[in-house]
Design a protein around this motif. Sequence first.
Motif, PDB file in Angstrom:
ATOM      1  N   ALA A 370      80.511  58.665  70.597  1.00  0.00           N
ATOM      2  CA  ALA A 370      79.712  59.456  71.198  1.00  0.00           C
ATOM      3  C   ALA A 370      78.781  59.543  70.428  1.00  0.00           C
ATOM      4  N   HIS A 371      78.538  59.553  69.513  1.00  0.00           N
ATOM      5  CA  HIS A 371      77.219  58.781  68.785  1.00  0.00           C
ATOM      6  C   HIS A 371      76.566  57.283  69.273  1.00  0.00           C
ATOM      7  N   ARG A 372      77.691  56.437  69.019  1.00  0.00           N
ATOM      8  CA  ARG A 372      77.762  55.043  69.274  1.00  0.00           C
ATOM      9  C   ARG A 372      76.820  55.029  70.840  1.00  0.00           C
ATOM     10  N   LEU A 373      77.143  56.465  71.588  1.00  0.00           N
ATOM     11  CA  LEU A 373      76.881  55.896  73.391  1.00  0.00           C
ATOM     12  C   LEU A 373      75.491  56.921  73.201  1.00  0.00           C
ATOM     13  N   PHE A 374      75.700  57.967  72.843  1.00  0.00           N
ATOM     14  CA  PHE A 374      74.856  58.949  73.265  1.00  0.00           C
ATOM     15  C   PHE A 374      73.807  59.945  71.931  1.00  0.00           C
ATOM     16  N   GLY A 375      74.235  58.758  71.004  1.00  0.00           N
ATOM     17  CA  GLY A 375      73.269  59.625  70.290  1.00  0.00           C
ATOM     18  C   GLY A 375      73.902  61.265  69.170  1.00  0.00           C
ATOM     19  N   LEU A 376      74.597  61.901  69.679  1.00  0.00           N
ATOM     20  CA  LEU A 376      74.955  63.333  69.132  1.00  0.00           C
ATOM     21  C   LEU A 376      75.955  62.680  67.764  1.00  0.00           C
ATOM     22  N   GLU A 377      75.463  64.075  67.170  1.00  0.00           N
ATOM     23  CA  GLU A 377      75.762  64.439  65.331  1.00  0.00           C
ATOM     24  C   GLU A 377      77.177  65.360  65.854  1.00  0.00           C
ATOM     25  N   PHE A 378      77.596  66.019  65.042  1.00  0.00           N
ATOM     26  CA  PHE A 378      78.541  66.781  65.297  1.00  0.00           C
ATOM     27  C   PHE A 378      78.880  67.308  63.906  1.00  0.00           C
ATOM     28  N   GLN A 379      78.460  68.574  63.201  1.00  0.00           N
ATOM     29  CA  GLN A 379      77.984  69.500  62.061  1.00  0.00           C
ATOM     30  C   GLN A 379      79.141  70.792  62.417  1.00  0.00           C
ATOM     31  N   PRO A 380      80.408  70.687  61.634  1.00  0.00           N
ATOM     32  CA  PRO A 380      81.500  71.966  61.082  1.00  0.00           C
ATOM     33  C   PRO A 380      80.254  73.214  61.193  1.00  0.00           C
ATOM     34  N   VAL A 381      81.608  74.129  61.999  1.00  0.00           N
ATOM     35  CA  VAL A 381      80.274  75.672  62.423  1.00  0.00           C
ATOM     36  C   VAL A 381      81.649  76.115  61.750  1.00  0.00           C
ATOM     37  N   GLU A 382      81.528  77.474  60.574  1.00  0.00           N
ATOM     38  CA  GLU A 382      82.397  78.738  60.893  1.00  0.00           C
ATOM     39  C   GLU A 382      82.657  79.431  61.600  1.00  0.00           C
TER      40      GLU A 382
END
Length: 674
Positions: A370-382
């Motif tokens: 998803a990052h390489r295709l669309f530049g999305l980044e994922f940050q865990p949320v508590e």
Amino acid sequence: MNPELTRWTGPEGLPRFDRISDTDFAPAFDRELAAAEAAMEAISANPAPATFQNTVAAMETADEGLNRVLSIFYTLASVDSNPARQALQRDFAPRLAEYGSRTGMDPRLYARVKAVAEDAATLAPQDRRITELALRDLTRAGAGLTGQARARMTEIRSRMAVLTTQFAQNVLADERDYVLPVADDRLGGLPDWLIASMRAAAKERGLDGQIVTLNRSLIVPFLEHAEDRALREVAFRAWTARGTGEGAGGADTDNLPLVEEILALRHERAQLLGFADFATYKLAPEMAGSPDRVEDLLMQVWTPATRRAAEDEERLTALARKDGVNGALQPWDWRFYAERLRQDTHRVDPAAVKPYLTLDAMLGAVFDVAHRLFGLEFQPVEAPLWSPDVRAWKVTRKGRLMAIFLGDFYARPTKRSGAWCSSLQVQHRIGAGQRAIVVNVCNFTPPERPGEPAFLSWDDAHTLFHEFGHATHHILSEVTWPSISGTSVAQDFVELPSQLYEHWLEQPQVLDAHARHYRSGAPVPADLRDRMIAAGLADAGFSTTEYLESALVDLAFHRGAPPADAMDRQATILRDLDAPSAIPMRHATPHFGHVFAGDSYASGYYSYMWSEVMDADAFAAFQETGDIFDPATARRLEQTILSRGGSAPADELWLAFRDRMPGVDALLKGRGLA
């Protein structure tokens, strides 16, 4: 009313599930249903001339509070069912159907939307689109009916809500209540990882030893590896008995009377609206357009699939003969000997693969793609969610919030089987706007002990990628109106993003980066990787045939007069197709939830294959550039399809991406059937 149900105060705007109890839902539902009814009545009764803003735009937010309550409730009812939630489902279903009938069949609303549609050419493109869709939906709901026909349509909608809810609950009960104890001396052939999963399933239910349940991630590998043929038969028959009246719930969970009534009511509904049958009614707004086009596609694939299946059956029968199995190959034999043939041919031992396919590793692959295709980044949320196992991520791009993503990955006795993508809220730009809160649900086998990784099969890894492909449709959505947001597209177009995303799992550069041994961190050996990918196509004749059987039965059920005896009709359809007796339908009628737990896939199970024709061609667009992460192609995919939702007809969106309609050649090649 508990305000947490409509004003979500958790981290990143999530609901505070820890502050919501089952007793909160009934008063919240009563209040928000009344509010929605009042809002719709105000639109219908407005004495001012109909305009886009006071009619169609107003309809977009009329039931916003109700949708927020129901999104929480139905998420919980599907992932963690209990008697209280099931009772609420049975109460809510007819009342929602009645509300849908009153609003969807309101002649005043119909007249107002029709008046707006007459001047739709003056509207902005998305405004025009939701006006056209609103008029279409009202027409298909029966808003143009009068007198006896109108009253009967209302009765049908209410009764259907009850029947489909009961169907789903019956299947869940049969799945939840069945266990097959497996003694220590009957574990022959079962790999250690599977035995560990069976023991974990027993422990979860407070039992000793090891058990087989009807969780697909458990029963399928059991059927693939168990040397005890008699035990395989017992497990297989239990799996296929769901909803038949012979499952764990006995006569109380018999779905066949429900199926026959559902089919009869669908046929009557279609005829009230002027259609010959339900299939014709259902397919009119889809890309396929007609039952004939659907059947033509399915039969183009049926012939090569069954030819390959027949060739495979000869090889599997020869293996069974060596084990002293006489007579025809049985359904509980196929997976076992197919797995043996796969290992003999490709030398892929699932026990050797699983250490590289942990859930965390594959999530890393999903997010990296998803990052390489669309530049999305994922940050865990508590956040306090419905189970400690559920995980949350904040999804951003260049610092901008794109969505919140939730993953509920592990099987539980109270969770509906299968895998799906849903949303707690969809993206839209009304007022301050909102981003999607999207949920992926799977039924993977959890770790045997806390702190250990969860191991996935190759099929599980495909499921993970598939469901996240749906999630991208929500995450990247950029539309004004909620009714056309995310996956609100034609049913036979909705599987395109999900099935397309699966292709990246099979790419060596993705597996080399992420399929790493959970202990050593070493990448999957190239030889094992290539054999694993090749082995994924080893039983394509079987997997394609079992799918097509279900799709063709679904289509035939809804063409012409409804069957008086559904199981007899199913048998006749399969006999006329000359379907292999050793390959039963992927979803037999009594537990065919896609078709009978709601209307979404009714006469529409074919849509997976319709979308696969496109996904094979769409991935070819990347391959043709020489770079499976080609930025220009990814950007075009996002701009023409993934961000657009239902803002234009599906064929227009596809042609904007690919310039031409695809044929079945790429699909057959992709499945190894060419």
